[in-house]
Design a protein around this motif. Sequence first.
Motif: not given
Lengths: 321, 321
Positions: A158, A160-161, A212-214, A305, A310, B158-161, B213-214, B216, B291, B303, B305-307, B309-310, B312
């Motif tokens: 999955i 997020s986007y 930096g972070h995507a 995941a 990443n 949604i977060d990937s993790y 990049h985070a 995770r 955001r 977008a 959505a936002v993950d 770590c984005n 902030q």
Amino acid sequence: MTRMLLSALACALVAAPLAAQEKPAEAPTPASVVAAAKSAEWTAIDPADLLVMTLAPSAKGEERQVIVQLLPPPFSQGWVGNIRALARAHWWDGTSVYRVVDNWVAQWGDADETKPLPEGIREVPESEYVTPVQRDPAGVRDYVLTPKRAEIVINRFIDSYAVTGFVAGWPMALDDKGGGTAWPVHCYGHVGVARDLSPATGSGAELYAVIGHAPRQLDRNIAVVGRVIEGIEHLATLQRGKGEAGVYDDPALRVPILSVRLADELPEGERPRFQYLASESESFARYLHVRANRSDPFYRVPAGAVDLCNVQVPIRREPQG
Amino acid sequence: MTRMLLSALACALVAAPLAAQEKPAEAPTPASVVAAAKSAEWTAIDPADLLVMTLAPSAKGEERQVIVQLLPPPFSQGWVGNIRALARAHWWDGTSVYRVVDNWVAQWGDADETKPLPEGIREVPESEYVTPVQRDPAGVRDYVLTPKRAEIVINRFIDSYAVTGFVAGWPMALDDKGGGTAWPVHCYGHVGVARDLSPATGSGAELYAVIGHAPRQLDRNIAVVGRVIEGIEHLATLQRGKGEAGVYDDPALRVPILSVRLADELPEGERPRFQYLASESESFARYLHVRANRSDPFYRVPAGAVDLCNVQVPIRREPQG
């Protein structure tokens, strides 16, 4: 040896803690999967798709070369065409890196935006931020690009986007609703085209690399045209700008660009040769799985995941001999 | 002015393109939402929770200070306690930043790992990587921390993790299966505890900050203990190490740490004063929404959505006066 273990290569450095007869097969790491990939799973990158940017040496006299791989068709080709024209005209020679923002971008081109562009630069419409995609009519693959029918290897993890996948070694996002589209994404090291307000899309003369972070919110809002495959540290370590929007307030801080060349313009012996691990290969599938499920001795809980940026598609210098 | 527009602040710099009578309410940006937040929505950060790390001046003579906010209870408190003891013993004075890996971490402490630790450093079990969480028995909030019942503001994106949320201004991940747990995450600028192989968990003497990049995949595998809230550029711009695992191969490259102090040990007038935008505030909810859904003039496609770590979390110096 704490410092050695926070590393993708860590498990190779550590003596197995179990007696020999109990020793399990060493769990794979992303690095070990890549190292075990067959030659045939690596695909050569055409030197015509590489930009070699040479910055002025650092204060310590260190040479600084940044190599950018341009996106292949059908992605962002309007801007990529402009960038090829700018490189062949040696347009960036004598320009600079003039803007650096922490956890955001390093940007280069003509800091004063007064230098005339060469012939043949076209204005690219916003519609080219995305490319058509469809479910595979043959039913073999989930998605293919239209009209080229290139394969998209879908990422089952999955994001997020968007739905995501890989095409010819590039991470991609896609909209899988009927008549959908695919688009290249903003990951660390990826290169995009700075622009004015929409509907401006930028010529490609002013470029930035993500340091930096995507910043995935930029996807489909700015053209992604490539990625730095070597030398990103020469941009990421630059002093941050303190002027408006991170522009260097003192022109003396600008980092001179000595030259930017398409690698096929370099003498044969000087052309950098790179390869990527094919998205369709078994080793890439294994690599993706292992990145999401780290089970080597350093890890105690696999994430299960991995987010798209990443994954970091493996790219290497062509082995000698 | 291409360079000015690739900026979170961009819309403030741009004249509205429409005639006055047609001008819509300017769409909010993350920056405008933060600027409009009420004083009461900002929460002071206790100086006792701040580490002030002073590096030797740069080659250009620039002063370099890095400020780290430590995680509040109940997260990672075993390591945070060790870190307080190390800081009060002035243990880091005379140590260095000795390892820097691009798109990964900058790490500091005793490069030779021979310096004796002060009294009172305890070994923290792996079980403290996570903290118990439960569904709110009162049914008011989705989740609360046990036993403290602190509120978790769940992130609907949604977060990937993992399921994610925010607690007291910190991004958190959580496992929402029965008897679940929450844990702090590795985002850009976050600080973790380097360690040897599991079950070692590290003392807290060797710390790293994320400069890419985070990562995770490290969550629940290494203790996260804080985040850099000012001065991350002094770590992110450091020369990358070329030794094993990115350690500086030449000790002369190490960046000396002059001192590390808990801010409450500094004279009253020198204590840095920071605030974070409360996770439970209306402005934070609006910030999170904006955001994920950028609709200011620079963006053409939000977008949606936002993950994690984005996001902030907004942090600022306490306003004067």
